[in-house]
Design a protein around this motif. Structure first.
Motif, PDB file in Angstrom:
ATOM      1  N   GLY A 228       0.808  -1.217   0.000  1.00 49.06           N
ATOM      2  CA  GLY A 228       0.000   0.000   0.000  1.00 49.06           C
ATOM      3  C   GLY A 228       0.838   1.263   0.000  1.00 49.06           C
ATOM      4  O   GLY A 228       0.298   2.366  -0.051  1.00 49.06           O
ATOM      5  N   GLY A 229       2.162   1.122   0.044  1.00 53.15           N
ATOM      6  CA  GLY A 229       3.053   2.277  -0.005  1.00 53.15           C
ATOM      7  C   GLY A 229       3.606   2.496  -1.403  1.00 53.15           C
ATOM      8  O   GLY A 229       3.105   1.938  -2.385  1.00 53.15           O
ATOM      9  N   LEU A 230       4.637   3.312  -1.494  1.00 51.38           N
ATOM     10  CA  LEU A 230       5.280   3.582  -2.775  1.00 51.38           C
ATOM     11  C   LEU A 230       6.658   2.932  -2.807  1.00 51.38           C
ATOM     12  O   LEU A 230       7.370   2.908  -1.790  1.00 51.38           O
ATOM     13  N   ARG A 231       7.038   2.444  -3.993  1.00 50.33           N
ATOM     14  CA  ARG A 231       8.366   1.872  -4.187  1.00 50.33           C
ATOM     15  C   ARG A 231       8.982   2.414  -5.466  1.00 50.33           C
ATOM     16  O   ARG A 231       8.273   2.647  -6.452  1.00 50.33           O
ATOM     17  N   GLY A 232      10.283   2.626  -5.445  1.00 47.22           N
ATOM     18  CA  GLY A 232      10.980   3.078  -6.637  1.00 47.22           C
ATOM     19  C   GLY A 232      10.939   2.020  -7.713  1.00 47.22           C
ATOM     20  O   GLY A 232      11.284   0.856  -7.462  1.00 47.22           O
ATOM     21  N   ARG A 233      10.511   2.397  -8.918  1.00 47.52           N
ATOM     22  CA  ARG A 233      10.347   1.430 -10.007  1.00 47.52           C
ATOM     23  C   ARG A 233      11.312   1.654 -11.159  1.00 47.52           C
ATOM     24  O   ARG A 233      11.695   0.721 -11.843  1.00 47.52           O
ATOM     25  N   MET A 234      11.664   2.907 -11.406  1.00 45.44           N
ATOM     26  CA  MET A 234      12.546   3.205 -12.538  1.00 45.44           C
ATOM     27  C   MET A 234      13.295   4.492 -12.244  1.00 45.44           C
ATOM     28  O   MET A 234      12.882   5.287 -11.394  1.00 45.44           O
ATOM     29  N   GLY A 235      14.398   4.683 -12.922  1.00 42.72           N
ATOM     30  CA  GLY A 235      15.192   5.878 -12.683  1.00 42.72           C
ATOM     31  C   GLY A 235      16.031   6.244 -13.889  1.00 42.72           C
ATOM     32  O   GLY A 235      16.211   5.447 -14.813  1.00 42.72           O
ATOM     33  N   MET A 236      16.556   7.465 -13.875  1.00 41.12           N
ATOM     34  CA  MET A 236      17.380   7.969 -14.966  1.00 41.12           C
ATOM     35  C   MET A 236      18.425   8.910 -14.375  1.00 41.12           C
ATOM     36  O   MET A 236      18.106   9.765 -13.554  1.00 41.12           O
ATOM     37  N   GLY A 237      19.683   8.737 -14.776  1.00 43.38           N
ATOM     38  CA  GLY A 237      20.746   9.590 -14.274  1.00 43.38           C
ATOM     39  C   GLY A 237      21.729   8.840 -13.403  1.00 43.38           C
ATOM     40  O   GLY A 237      21.755   7.591 -13.381  1.00 43.38           O
ATOM     41  N   ASP A 238      22.541   9.554 -12.670  1.00 44.79           N
ATOM     42  CA  ASP A 238      23.627   9.002 -11.870  1.00 44.79           C
ATOM     43  C   ASP A 238      23.116   7.988 -10.832  1.00 44.79           C
ATOM     44  O   ASP A 238      22.390   8.342  -9.911  1.00 44.79           O
ATOM     45  N   ARG A 239      23.466   6.719 -10.988  1.00 44.25           N
ATOM     46  CA  ARG A 239      23.125   5.624 -10.069  1.00 44.25           C
ATOM     47  C   ARG A 239      21.619   5.490  -9.861  1.00 44.25           C
ATOM     48  O   ARG A 239      21.183   4.872  -8.874  1.00 44.25           O
ATOM     49  N   ALA A 240      20.831   6.028 -10.768  1.00 44.35           N
ATOM     50  CA  ALA A 240      19.378   6.032 -10.563  1.00 44.35           C
ATOM     51  C   ALA A 240      18.797   4.622 -10.571  1.00 44.35           C
ATOM     52  O   ALA A 240      17.954   4.288  -9.727  1.00 44.35           O
ATOM     53  N   GLN A 241      19.229   3.792 -11.510  1.00 42.68           N
ATOM     54  CA  GLN A 241      18.708   2.430 -11.567  1.00 42.68           C
ATOM     55  C   GLN A 241      19.083   1.648 -10.314  1.00 42.68           C
ATOM     56  O   GLN A 241      18.309   0.837  -9.805  1.00 42.68           O
ATOM     57  N   GLU A 242      20.283   1.914  -9.793  1.00 39.30           N
ATOM     58  CA  GLU A 242      20.744   1.240  -8.581  1.00 39.30           C
ATOM     59  C   GLU A 242      19.979   1.709  -7.350  1.00 39.30           C
ATOM     60  O   GLU A 242      19.653   0.912  -6.453  1.00 39.30           O
ATOM     61  N   LEU A 243      19.660   3.012  -7.283  1.00 38.33           N
ATOM     62  CA  LEU A 243      19.019   3.574  -6.108  1.00 38.33           C
ATOM     63  C   LEU A 243      17.493   3.440  -6.107  1.00 38.33           C
ATOM     64  O   LEU A 243      16.874   3.516  -5.041  1.00 38.33           O
ATOM     65  N   ALA A 244      16.895   3.266  -7.264  1.00 41.60           N
ATOM     66  CA  ALA A 244      15.430   3.217  -7.327  1.00 41.60           C
ATOM     67  C   ALA A 244      14.827   2.198  -6.363  1.00 41.60           C
ATOM     68  O   ALA A 244      13.879   2.520  -5.622  1.00 41.60           O
ATOM     69  N   PRO A 245      15.328   0.959  -6.298  1.00 41.66           N
ATOM     70  CA  PRO A 245      14.717  -0.018  -5.378  1.00 41.66           C
ATOM     71  C   PRO A 245      14.855   0.365  -3.906  1.00 41.66           C
ATOM     72  O   PRO A 245      14.134  -0.178  -3.064  1.00 41.66           O
ATOM     73  N   VAL A 246      15.783   1.280  -3.593  1.00 40.72           N
ATOM     74  CA  VAL A 246      15.976   1.705  -2.206  1.00 40.72           C
ATOM     75  C   VAL A 246      14.789   2.517  -1.710  1.00 40.72           C
ATOM     76  O   VAL A 246      14.457   2.500  -0.512  1.00 40.72           O
ATOM     77  N   PHE A 247      14.114   3.228  -2.624  1.00 38.24           N
ATOM     78  CA  PHE A 247      12.995   4.094  -2.236  1.00 38.24           C
ATOM     79  C   PHE A 247      11.802   3.243  -1.803  1.00 38.24           C
ATOM     80  O   PHE A 247      11.141   2.595  -2.614  1.00 38.24           O
ATOM     81  N   ASP A 248      11.549   3.209  -0.515  1.00 35.46           N
ATOM     82  CA  ASP A 248      10.442   2.462   0.078  1.00 35.46           C
ATOM     83  C   ASP A 248       9.693   3.440   0.987  1.00 35.46           C
ATOM     84  O   ASP A 248      10.170   3.809   2.059  1.00 35.46           O
ATOM     85  N   ILE A 249       8.504   3.887   0.549  1.00 32.43           N
ATOM     86  CA  ILE A 249       7.802   4.989   1.206  1.00 32.43           C
ATOM     87  C   ILE A 249       6.460   4.509   1.755  1.00 32.43           C
ATOM     88  O   ILE A 249       5.484   4.360   1.005  1.00 32.43           O
ATOM     89  N   PRO A 250       6.373   4.258   3.064  1.00 31.67           N
ATOM     90  CA  PRO A 250       5.074   3.880   3.658  1.00 31.67           C
ATOM     91  C   PRO A 250       4.096   5.065   3.607  1.00 31.67           C
ATOM     92  O   PRO A 250       4.479   6.213   3.784  1.00 31.67           O
ATOM     93  N   LEU A 251       2.821   4.745   3.390  1.00 29.31           N
ATOM     94  CA  LEU A 251       1.782   5.778   3.340  1.00 29.31           C
ATOM     95  C   LEU A 251       0.757   5.632   4.456  1.00 29.31           C
ATOM     96  O   LEU A 251       0.127   6.621   4.842  1.00 29.31           O
ATOM     97  N   LYS A 252       0.556   4.427   4.970  1.00 31.50           N
ATOM     98  CA  LYS A 252      -0.494   4.201   5.973  1.00 31.50           C
ATOM     99  C   LYS A 252       0.084   3.449   7.159  1.00 31.50           C
ATOM    100  O   LYS A 252       0.145   2.215   7.138  1.00 31.50           O
TER     101      LYS A 252
END
Length: 595
Positions: A473-497
């Protein structure tokens, strides 16, 4: 919002089941449920029964009388040929706009039957929504629908139909000025809105809070004039609480319905959604000392915008341009002193926002033909301290606990130097993304293009797209562009509730935010641990993607050095429009990739 009139239905649980045997008399004992002791039913008090029956009869009679008054009123309005033809056109557009299978051509075909109105409608769309974002470059109904959606275009067209039907008389000229005031209120609401959850409806809802007054002025001109003469004779000043309260009271005495109620009932007959009809009723904030809650924000915003528009247009029209600008600023300062906290307004930025709205409104006045000259005040008003919320004539929302304070982040709408290069790049990006939306491209392709355009225009070191994760039910990094973006995208784990850190709070509130210095202690303590350990960018912008009450995702972009990223007002609007196109595509084109 439920109606206060009409007969209350009796609780279904209080009725016997269909196969139950009726008691021999009112005092008969009822059989207890299995396993329970039988209890004798209390005999019904004849006097109480008579009182309840009389109360029910009175309620039914009141509901019937109200319905009869409403029907008589609607019949009088419907007797006008223009209203009947407009109703058919509006309902036809609403039918198309509500259809999940509707194609852009179906709605634009309904509107394009009148070439002259199509031209004016495009001018209205450019001025009202995209004067800075599109630079007035929306030249086709197809593109307007792609950007704004079926329902929005249909309702904007409805307002223009109403304006076009105003009579060429003195009363018609007065109503044109009223239409102009409503347009200014709509522009102000759109620009003052600080919630991406409500920005989509701010313009239309502020515009149509005025619908009842417009219709009454068109179809009951003599009665409306008599009501206004009565208000003036009593020394009441337009826009003040006592004026609004007495005006609605006199309207109910005359027609059985107040001005606002007339607008709501007509909107219902046109097939407008309940969400719009609810916001057509004005509402004062429950408190002037805390931000308006999410359940009241939209109505409070639209009510305040209509009030500010009226105050601005009642300012004296004499003096030079500088004096008039100073008078507007003083008016805006008084407004900000009262409504700044409930609407989360920046008093330093608001005067500049109002001046920009005034420029757009002047251009719109020329395009559509309503008089931009301020309406003279009917009576002089002395400046006074802001009134308490309880003195407002409009319905007051129930007091609720103050929401948690927003994090100490710098809003993206804060003033910044204009950046013509960035604005030009974003304008070009908007054109390319718009073409991709019209082509029906999948959401993944649209997201990739938006990431590239944002990175190039804002000179970001990286852009990451987060999307809703059905499992958490939260947000997760799915795609990225730029410096280390593809590597860092999965790190983004954002709870909403519930939201447990800065990103979640901002996305839940739909707050477009620019953080200039992520190392600031107040900011740093709200950031998730993974950000400081792995991302470590010192300035970033976050643009949540919100549709209604649902957070679909978010765009994140950053720079390595604190303070490197600055976004001016025009650039912000372009950026928001870019984001809104993606939201529109995700809403009408199905689920986003990875959802």
């Amino acid at each position: 919002m439920t109606s206060s009139s009409g007969t209350q239905e009796r609780d279904a649980d209080a009725l016997p089941p269909p196969d139950a045997e009726a008691p021999a008399d009112a005092g008969a004992a009822l059989e207890a449920a299995p396993g329970q002791e039988a209890e004798a039913a209390t005999a019904i008090d004849p006097e109480e029964a008579e009182r309840l029956a009389a109360q029910r009869e009175a309620e039914e009679k009141e509901a019937a009388e109200r319905e009869a008054r409403l029907q008589r009123l609607m019949q009088k309005i419907a007797a006008h040929a223009d209203f009947a033809s407009m109703k058919d056109s509006v309902r036809s557009m609403q039918k198309v706009s509500r259809s999940e299978k509707a194609h852009t051509r179906a709605l634009t075909g309904e509107i394009s039957n009148d070439i002259a109105m199509t031209g004016k409608l495009l001018r209205l769309v450019n001025a009202a929504f995209y004067s800075s974002a599109g630079g007035g470059s929306i030249t086709s109904m197809e593109r307007a629908v792609a950007l704004m959606g079926f329902q929005t275009i249909g309702m904007v067209a409805s307002s223009l139909m109403l304006f076009e039907r105003l009579p060429k008389t003195a009363d018609g000229n007065r109503l044109r000025q009223e239409f102009g005031r409503a347009q200014m209120a709509a522009l102000l609401a759109h620009e003052m809105c600080n919630s991406s959850k409500h920005i989509e409806g701010a313009y239309l809802n502020a515009l149509f809070q005025n619908l009842g007054s417009m219709l009454a002025g068109m179809h009951f001109a003599e009665d409306t004039a008599a009501i206004e003469a009565r208000l003036q004779a009593e020394g009441l000043v337009e826009g003040e609480p006592a004026w609004h309260d007495k005006r609605e009271k006199l309207a109910r005495q005359q027609w059985g319905l107040g001005f606002e109620e007339i607008g709501v009932e007509v909107a219902k007959s046109w097939g407008w959604p309940d969400s719009v009809r609810q916001t057509m009723r004005s509402l004062a904030p429950s408190s002037l000392e805390r931000p308006a809650g999410p359940e009241e924000y939209q109505r409070v915003l639209c009510t305040a915008a209509n009030r500010l528009a009226g105050d601005l247009l009642r300012l004296p029209g004499g003096g030079n341009a500088e004096e008039r600008a100073e008078a507007r600023k003083a008016c805006v300062d008084r407004f900000a002193a009262e409504m700044g906290v409930p609407l989360n307004l920046d008093p330093e930025v608001l005067p500049a926002v109002v001046e920009q709205v005034k420029l757009v409104w002047d251009d719109l006045a020329k395009a559509l033909g309503f008089d931009p000259v301020p309406v003279p005040a009917k009576a002089k008003t002395a400046e006074k301290a802001p009134e308490k919320a309880g003195s407002k004539p409009v319905e007051k929302a129930p007091a609720k606990p103050a929401p948690a304070p927003a994090p100490a982040a710098r809003p993206a709408a804060a003033p910044a130097p204009a950046n013509p290069v960035m604005a030009e790049a974003l304008s070009a990006a908007l054109e390319r993304v718009s073409e991709l939306v019209l082509s029906g491209a999948p959401a993944a392709k649209l997201l990739q293009l938006c990431m590239k355009e944002m990175q190039d225009a804002l000179q970001l070191q990286r852009v990451i797209v987060c999307l809703r994760d059905p499992a958490s039910g939260g947000l997760r990094g799915r795609m990225g562009m730029g410096d280390r973006a593809q590597e860092l995208a999965p790190v983004f784990d954002i709870p909403l509730k519930p939201p447990s850190e800065l990103f979640g709070l901002l996305c839940s509130k739909g707050a477009d935010t620019l953080i200039s210095d992520a190392s600031d202690p107040v900011i740093a303590q709200r950031l998730p641990p993974w950000y400081g350990k792995q991302v470590r960018a010192q300035t970033f912008v976050l643009l949540p993607m919100v549709a209604g009450d649902q957070v679909l995702g978010a765009f994140y972009g950053d720079q390595a050095v604190a303070g490197r990223l600055q976004i001016g007002e025009r650039e912000l609007r372009l950026l928001k429009t870019l984001r809104n196109q993606v939201v529109m595509a995700m809403r009408f084109g199905g689920a986003a990739p990875g959802s």
